[in-house]
Write an enzyme that holds these catalytic residues in place. Sequence first.
Site, mmCIF file in Angstrom:
data_model
loop_
_atom_site.group_PDB
_atom_site.id
_atom_site.type_symbol
_atom_site.label_atom_id
_atom_site.label_comp_id
_atom_site.label_asym_id
_atom_site.label_seq_id
_atom_site.Cartn_x
_atom_site.Cartn_y
_atom_site.Cartn_z
ATOM 1 N N GLN A 50 11.372 -5.583 0.726
ATOM 2 C CA GLN A 50 10.009 -5.849 1.195
ATOM 3 C C GLN A 50 10.031 -6.172 2.693
ATOM 4 O O GLN A 50 10.748 -7.065 3.132
ATOM 5 C CB GLN A 50 9.407 -7.025 0.420
ATOM 6 C CG GLN A 50 7.967 -7.337 0.821
ATOM 7 C CD GLN A 50 7.325 -8.404 -0.061
ATOM 8 O OE1 GLN A 50 7.982 -8.970 -0.946
ATOM 9 N NE2 GLN A 50 6.062 -8.676 0.184
ATOM 10 N N SER A 51 9.236 -5.417 3.464
ATOM 11 C CA SER A 51 9.211 -5.626 4.914
ATOM 12 C C SER A 51 7.893 -6.209 5.406
ATOM 13 O O SER A 51 7.816 -6.690 6.535
ATOM 14 C CB SER A 51 9.494 -4.309 5.646
ATOM 15 O OG SER A 51 8.495 -3.349 5.366
ATOM 16 N N ASP A 62 0.468 5.447 3.668
ATOM 17 C CA ASP A 62 1.592 4.833 4.372
ATOM 18 C C ASP A 62 1.827 5.584 5.687
ATOM 19 O O ASP A 62 1.759 6.804 5.739
ATOM 20 C CB ASP A 62 2.849 4.873 3.493
ATOM 21 C CG ASP A 62 3.921 3.928 3.980
ATOM 22 O OD1 ASP A 62 4.192 2.929 3.280
ATOM 23 O OD2 ASP A 62 4.503 4.179 5.066
ATOM 24 N N HIS A 105 2.008 -5.387 -2.025
ATOM 25 C CA HIS A 105 1.499 -4.008 -1.977
ATOM 26 C C HIS A 105 2.239 -3.158 -2.981
ATOM 27 O O HIS A 105 3.426 -3.359 -3.240
ATOM 28 C CB HIS A 105 1.618 -3.417 -0.580
ATOM 29 C CG HIS A 105 2.971 -3.572 0.052
ATOM 30 N ND1 HIS A 105 3.406 -4.777 0.569
ATOM 31 C CD2 HIS A 105 3.981 -2.690 0.237
ATOM 32 C CE1 HIS A 105 4.633 -4.630 1.044
ATOM 33 N NE2 HIS A 105 5.010 -3.375 0.848
HETATM 34 P P1 AMP Z 1 7.688 -2.520 2.108
HETATM 35 O O1 AMP Z 1 8.949 -2.095 2.820
HETATM 36 O O2 AMP Z 1 7.741 -2.362 0.623
HETATM 37 O O3 AMP Z 1 7.269 -3.908 2.539
HETATM 38 O O4 AMP Z 1 6.561 -1.496 2.559
HETATM 39 C C1 AMP Z 1 5.863 -1.635 3.751
HETATM 40 C C2 AMP Z 1 5.292 -0.288 4.033
HETATM 41 O O5 AMP Z 1 4.287 -0.425 5.018
HETATM 42 C C3 AMP Z 1 6.301 0.737 4.578
HETATM 43 O O6 AMP Z 1 6.378 1.839 3.679
HETATM 44 C C4 AMP Z 1 5.732 1.115 5.930
HETATM 45 O O7 AMP Z 1 5.932 2.472 6.259
HETATM 46 C C5 AMP Z 1 4.265 0.765 5.764
HETATM 47 N N1 AMP Z 1 3.551 0.517 6.996
HETATM 48 C C6 AMP Z 1 3.957 -0.219 8.060
HETATM 49 N N2 AMP Z 1 3.018 -0.233 9.009
HETATM 50 C C7 AMP Z 1 1.981 0.495 8.538
HETATM 51 C C8 AMP Z 1 0.707 0.857 9.060
HETATM 52 N N3 AMP Z 1 0.279 0.455 10.271
HETATM 53 N N4 AMP Z 1 -0.105 1.656 8.305
HETATM 54 C C9 AMP Z 1 0.299 2.072 7.085
HETATM 55 N N5 AMP Z 1 1.498 1.763 6.537
HETATM 56 C C10 AMP Z 1 2.327 0.983 7.250
#
Ligand code: AMP
Length: 110
Positions: free
Chosen positions: A90-91, A29, A96
């Site tokens: 979820q963002s 991450d 994942h």
């Molecule tokens: P969620 O909020 O559960 O959707 O998790 C999305 C995750 O993706 C977050 O923990 C972010 O820090 C991670 N994330 C966003 N952009 C990237 C990236 N380019 N490489 C790796 N992780 C990322």
Amino acid sequence: MPTLFERIISGEIPSDRIYEDEICVAFRDIAPQAPTHVLVVPRKPVQALDDHLDAALAGHLLVVANKVAQCEGLADGYRVVINCGSDGGQSVDHLHLHVLGGRSLNWPPG
Ligand code: AMP
């Protein structure tokens, strides 16, 4: 439009990839919430846990999450988190699993 994680899986966006097979990839991450914070992502663009997820894929992702934890040396335990939808935090709209470890994790989550 491909999701951020599709672009990472294709290699268009760089990532620190630590595992991959024909079904999923795992990479660190970008904003780690623990000493180990790895995302396990299916190659197939499933939007979320509630998007017609089939049991074989779900099981495979969990097996890989455990494999990642073992490879990362998380012998004292770890947590697997799946955020689903806006209330779930979820963002990125591509399923994942977060694998978190390397410190004692609080409960309940916020
Ligand atoms: P969620 O909020 O559960 O959707 O998790 C999305 C995750 O993706 C977050 O923990 C972010 O820090 C991670 N994330 C966003 N952009 C990237 C990236 N380019 N490489 C790796 N992780 C990322």
